[in-house]
Design an enzyme around this catalytic site. Sequence first.
Site, short mmCIF file in Angstrom:
data_model
loop_
_atom_site.label_atom_id
_atom_site.label_comp_id
_atom_site.label_asym_id
_atom_site.label_seq_id
_atom_site.Cartn_x
_atom_site.Cartn_y
_atom_site.Cartn_z
CG LEU A 148 -1.91 38.64 -13.76
CD1 LEU A 148 -1.97 39.95 -12.97
CD2 LEU A 148 -2.27 37.47 -12.86
CG ASP A 149 -7.52 35.30 -16.82
OD1 ASP A 149 -6.66 34.74 -17.51
OD2 ASP A 149 -8.32 34.69 -16.09
NE ARG A 150 -9.71 41.88 -22.76
CZ ARG A 150 -9.24 42.81 -23.59
NH1 ARG A 150 -9.31 44.10 -23.24
NH2 ARG A 150 -8.74 42.49 -24.75
#
Length: 214
Positions: A43-45
Amino acid sequence: MLVLDKPAGIAVHPGPKGGDSLEAHFDSLRFGLPRVPALAHRLDRDTSGCLVLGRHRKALQKLGQLFKAGRIDKTYWAVVEGSPAEESGLIDLALGRRDETRGWWMQVDPAGQPAETAWRVLGRHEGRSWLELKPRTGRTHQIRVHCAALGWPLVGDPIYGDRAAGGTLHLLARAVSVPLYASRAAVGAVAPVPGHMADALAALGHRAEPQPEG
């Protein structure tokens, strides 16, 4: 398998510049096993919500096969600027790198990798919309680029939205469903709405959810 409720603002693994990451804390999630769990996907930051981990090598192999085959059902919630003309649809736009010097920044590119995202509107209010999104492929920044390309950039998106607006990305990996066993129902998990999205979703019609006890 473990499913974490990932908070926004922390990377899942260390970047080239170092810094804290979720992986740095996986030792506390061994629960008696000799090895630490490992990421089954990313997942993106700035994305919050359901993150799947495999607890050992065999589990990671199985999960990797399920993700690659598109058999794991992923549901995202997003708050976007703008209002789609329809109530639901499918975004079918190939994606490629925007700029090699910008790392993972992406753009719509007919010569890029195929990417599909199904969507439907869950609420509308004063120029914003609450969308449910189901990516059928797993390209980097897929939901963010697809929504921006159709004129609905995600609230708080510093790359594909209004950089001057600030705030935290309004993207939640709301639910995941994993068919681990052929003879049993899929294993599902649902992430609660994070605090930074609560007010925006409430304005769009989302009702407060009961908090778990303890």
